[in-house]
Design a protein around this motif. Structure first.
Motif, PDB file in Angstrom:
ATOM      1  N   GLY A 106       0.543  -1.032   0.021  1.00  0.00           N
ATOM      2  CA  GLY A 106      -0.071   0.004  -0.008  1.00  0.00           C
ATOM      3  C   GLY A 106       0.893   1.270  -0.170  1.00  0.00           C
ATOM      4  N   ALA A 107       2.074   1.208  -0.024  1.00  0.00           N
ATOM      5  CA  ALA A 107       2.875   2.564   0.149  1.00  0.00           C
ATOM      6  C   ALA A 107       2.870   3.083  -1.390  1.00  0.00           C
ATOM      7  CB  ALA A 107       4.319   2.057   0.315  1.00  0.00           C
ATOM      8  N   PHE A 108       2.384   2.603  -2.417  1.00  0.00           N
ATOM      9  CA  PHE A 108       2.369   3.107  -3.542  1.00  0.00           C
ATOM     10  C   PHE A 108       0.679   3.161  -3.881  1.00  0.00           C
ATOM     11  CE2 PHE A 108       1.481   2.785  -8.253  1.00  0.00           C
ATOM     12  CZ  PHE A 108       2.253   3.896  -8.727  1.00  0.00           C
ATOM     13  N   ASP A 109       0.071   4.287  -4.051  1.00  0.00           N
ATOM     14  CA  ASP A 109      -1.222   4.249  -4.466  1.00  0.00           C
ATOM     15  C   ASP A 109      -1.616   5.512  -5.316  1.00  0.00           C
ATOM     16  OD1 ASP A 109      -4.094   4.798  -4.299  1.00  0.00           O
ATOM     17  OD2 ASP A 109      -4.082   3.060  -2.668  1.00  0.00           O
ATOM     18  N   PRO A 110      -2.052   5.383  -6.611  1.00  0.00           N
ATOM     19  CA  PRO A 110      -2.342   6.663  -7.277  1.00  0.00           C
ATOM     20  C   PRO A 110      -3.644   7.149  -7.030  1.00  0.00           C
ATOM     21  CG  PRO A 110      -2.740   4.486  -8.460  1.00  0.00           C
ATOM     22  CD  PRO A 110      -2.357   4.043  -7.147  1.00  0.00           C
ATOM     23  N   ARG A 271       0.127  10.984   6.172  1.00  0.00           N
ATOM     24  CA  ARG A 271       1.104  11.777   6.666  1.00  0.00           C
ATOM     25  C   ARG A 271       2.394  11.690   5.562  1.00  0.00           C
ATOM     26  NH1 ARG A 271       0.211  14.197  11.454  1.00  0.00           N
ATOM     27  NH2 ARG A 271       2.493  14.570  11.810  1.00  0.00           N
ATOM     28  N   PRO A 272       3.164  12.734   5.799  1.00  0.00           N
ATOM     29  CA  PRO A 272       4.457  12.524   4.987  1.00  0.00           C
ATOM     30  C   PRO A 272       5.280  11.109   5.132  1.00  0.00           C
ATOM     31  CG  PRO A 272       4.405  14.670   5.626  1.00  0.00           C
ATOM     32  CD  PRO A 272       3.216  13.974   6.195  1.00  0.00           C
ATOM     33  N   ALA A 273       5.788  10.343   4.265  1.00  0.00           N
ATOM     34  CA  ALA A 273       6.142   8.989   4.614  1.00  0.00           C
ATOM     35  C   ALA A 273       7.654   9.362   5.183  1.00  0.00           C
ATOM     36  CB  ALA A 273       6.231   8.375   2.982  1.00  0.00           C
ATOM     37  N   GLN A 274       7.974   8.398   6.063  1.00  0.00           N
ATOM     38  CA  GLN A 274       9.064   8.334   6.752  1.00  0.00           C
ATOM     39  C   GLN A 274      10.208   7.483   5.869  1.00  0.00           C
ATOM     40  OE1 GLN A 274       9.824  10.631   9.183  1.00  0.00           O
ATOM     41  NE2 GLN A 274       8.015  11.531   8.688  1.00  0.00           N
ATOM     42  N   PRO A 302      10.820   2.908   4.392  1.00  0.00           N
ATOM     43  CA  PRO A 302      12.007   2.746   4.611  1.00  0.00           C
ATOM     44  C   PRO A 302      12.922   1.817   3.776  1.00  0.00           C
ATOM     45  CG  PRO A 302      10.789   2.504   6.524  1.00  0.00           C
ATOM     46  CD  PRO A 302       9.997   2.585   5.229  1.00  0.00           C
ATOM     47  N   SER A 303      14.291   2.094   3.752  1.00  0.00           N
ATOM     48  CA  SER A 303      15.386   1.349   2.481  1.00  0.00           C
ATOM     49  C   SER A 303      15.041  -0.268   2.908  1.00  0.00           C
ATOM     50  CB  SER A 303      16.719   1.836   2.792  1.00  0.00           C
ATOM     51  OG  SER A 303      17.305   1.718   4.200  1.00  0.00           O
ATOM     52  N   ALA A 304      15.114  -0.710   4.188  1.00  0.00           N
ATOM     53  CA  ALA A 304      15.002  -2.136   4.185  1.00  0.00           C
ATOM     54  C   ALA A 304      13.687  -2.743   3.591  1.00  0.00           C
ATOM     55  CB  ALA A 304      15.256  -2.522   5.896  1.00  0.00           C
ATOM     56  N   LEU A 305      12.655  -1.877   3.914  1.00  0.00           N
ATOM     57  CA  LEU A 305      11.371  -2.367   3.232  1.00  0.00           C
ATOM     58  C   LEU A 305      11.356  -2.323   1.787  1.00  0.00           C
ATOM     59  CD1 LEU A 305       8.645  -1.346   5.767  1.00  0.00           C
ATOM     60  CD2 LEU A 305       9.713  -3.446   5.435  1.00  0.00           C
ATOM     61  N   ALA A 306      12.058  -1.179   1.284  1.00  0.00           N
ATOM     62  CA  ALA A 306      12.133  -0.750  -0.270  1.00  0.00           C
ATOM     63  C   ALA A 306      12.934  -1.948  -0.793  1.00  0.00           C
ATOM     64  CB  ALA A 306      12.844   0.524  -0.593  1.00  0.00           C
ATOM     65  N   ALA A 317      18.091  -3.024  -9.302  1.00  0.00           N
ATOM     66  CA  ALA A 317      17.818  -1.533  -8.590  1.00  0.00           C
ATOM     67  C   ALA A 317      19.075  -1.223  -8.127  1.00  0.00           C
ATOM     68  CB  ALA A 317      16.709  -1.640  -7.715  1.00  0.00           C
ATOM     69  N   ILE A 318      19.113   0.130  -7.814  1.00  0.00           N
ATOM     70  CA  ILE A 318      19.955   0.824  -7.054  1.00  0.00           C
ATOM     71  C   ILE A 318      19.336   1.927  -5.890  1.00  0.00           C
ATOM     72  CG2 ILE A 318      21.970   2.422  -7.068  1.00  0.00           C
ATOM     73  CD1 ILE A 318      22.798   1.606  -9.769  1.00  0.00           C
ATOM     74  N   LEU A 319      19.590   1.871  -4.755  1.00  0.00           N
ATOM     75  CA  LEU A 319      19.015   2.648  -3.927  1.00  0.00           C
ATOM     76  C   LEU A 319      20.182   3.694  -3.111  1.00  0.00           C
ATOM     77  CD1 LEU A 319      16.469   0.449  -1.974  1.00  0.00           C
ATOM     78  CD2 LEU A 319      15.882   1.904  -3.679  1.00  0.00           C
TER      79      LEU A 319
END
Length: 338
Positions: A106-110, A271-274, A302-306, A317-319
């Motif tokens: 659900g972090a991405f939602d148009p 709210r703004p994503a952390q 967060p990067s771990a979840l990404a 990918a590259i983060l």
């Protein structure tokens, strides 16, 4: 057609190393460049004939279907309740968005636009360096409109929204989708060697005009010149490859207490994503729309979840991740089978 400024402050992390246009053999190489959807495009292709008119016609079809900035587009009509049936382009990006929404938990939602507007990051918001957090009641009202998993498109194209006021903003996938559509036009018309770049999103296959793989430079944000020197030029081709990037290291505001709020809004909390992710680049086997959506989704967690999401997606990918006062690079190289 832009990525919403409130969803993602897009910074071009990918720039093509355009080579001299000289055909090694066979079809002539053509170069076509200009502006579309508020950004620059640059296309190089080898084909029996000039395909510029066909390319521009396809760009116009994508705009007519997906641009929220075009008041007579199909998506604008759907958002205002003047249309209740989706065409093939809207259906395509809707399904890609639902898949990436599920993959990102659900972090991405148009459908997040009401929250973006509420926080003052929407396209019509006046420029400002400060922000006043919305009241909890307003957040709850906006959250009630958000949720693409609660929206559906039937086989006949009939659309069911979560709420009559739910709005779709596919800007975080539409540019990549447009790149895919142009690439398909080139293939359909006999082009086997090409590179399509629109606003930093890229689709390529075959070889460049020198008969070599296409070379793409992946760069770090401007604020980090040291790490940019450590990122190499990558060679891609001849197999179809798509590359998309997103960045989130400049667009923020502060409240009266000095708390900083980024522009990427979480559809789950309102709210703004952390997130410690400052930039993401995703590489897929020729699916730029999916790469576009995944790169955006990585900015909202967060990067771990990404990293976990991208590995699950099976993409390279590259983060670029905030680490104390610097940035570190995380390179994700799973088995490349998608």
């Amino acid at each position: 057609m832009h990525k919403s400024a409130a969803r993602i402050a897009f910074t071009t992390l990918i720039s093509a190393l355009f080579l001299s246009i000289a055909s090694c053999s066979g079809n002539k190489y053509h170069q076509y460049y200009g502006t579309v959807w508020g950004t620059m495009f640059h296309i190089i292709y080898s084909a029996p004939q000039n395909l510029d008119d066909s390319i521009m016609a396809e760009m116009a079809r994508v705009d007519q279907a997906l641009s929220i900035f075009n008041p007579i587009s199909e998506i604008s009509a759907i958002n205002t309740g003047k249309c209740f049936r989706a065409g093939p382009y809207v259906t395509d990006v809707f399904e890609i968005s639902r898949q990436v929404s599920a993959l990102s938990d659900g972090a991405f939602d148009p459908t997040v636009r009401p929250l973006v507007d509420l926080w003052g990051f929407g396209p019509g918001a006046p420029p400002s360096d400060t922000i006043t957090p919305p009241a909890p009641e307003a957040l709850d009202s906006a959250l009630a409109l958000v949720g693409i998993q609660d929206c559906h498109i039937a086989p006949d194209g009939a659309i069911a929204k979560k709420h009559p006021l739910t709005r779709f903003d596919f800007s975080a996938v539409a540019k990549g989708y447009g790149v895919d559509r142009v690439a398909e036009v080139l293939r359909r018309n006999g082009a086997r060697n090409f590179m399509v770049e629109i606003g930093g999103e890229v689709s390529l296959q075959g070889l460049n005009p020198r008969g070599l793989p296409w070379h793409i430079r992946i760069e770090a944000p401007a604020e980090s010149p040291d790490i940019s020197r450590s990122l190499a030029v990558r060679a891609f081709g001849p197999e179809p490859t798509a590359i998309a990037s997103s960045g989130n290291y400049r667009n923020f505001r502060t409240d009266s207490l000095g708390h900083r709020y980024g522009h990427t809004i979480s559809p789950r909390t309102g709210r703004p994503a952390q997130s410690d992710v400052r930039a993401s680049t995703v590489i897929t086997r020729g699916d730029c729309a999916r790469a576009d959506a995944l790169a955006t989704a990585a900015m909202a967690m967060p990067s771990a979840l990404a990293e976990r999401m991208l590995r699950q997606a099976g993409v390279n990918a590259i983060l670029l991740v905030a680490d104390a006062d610097s940035l570190k690079m995380i390179e994700i190289t799973p088995s490349y089978d998608n």
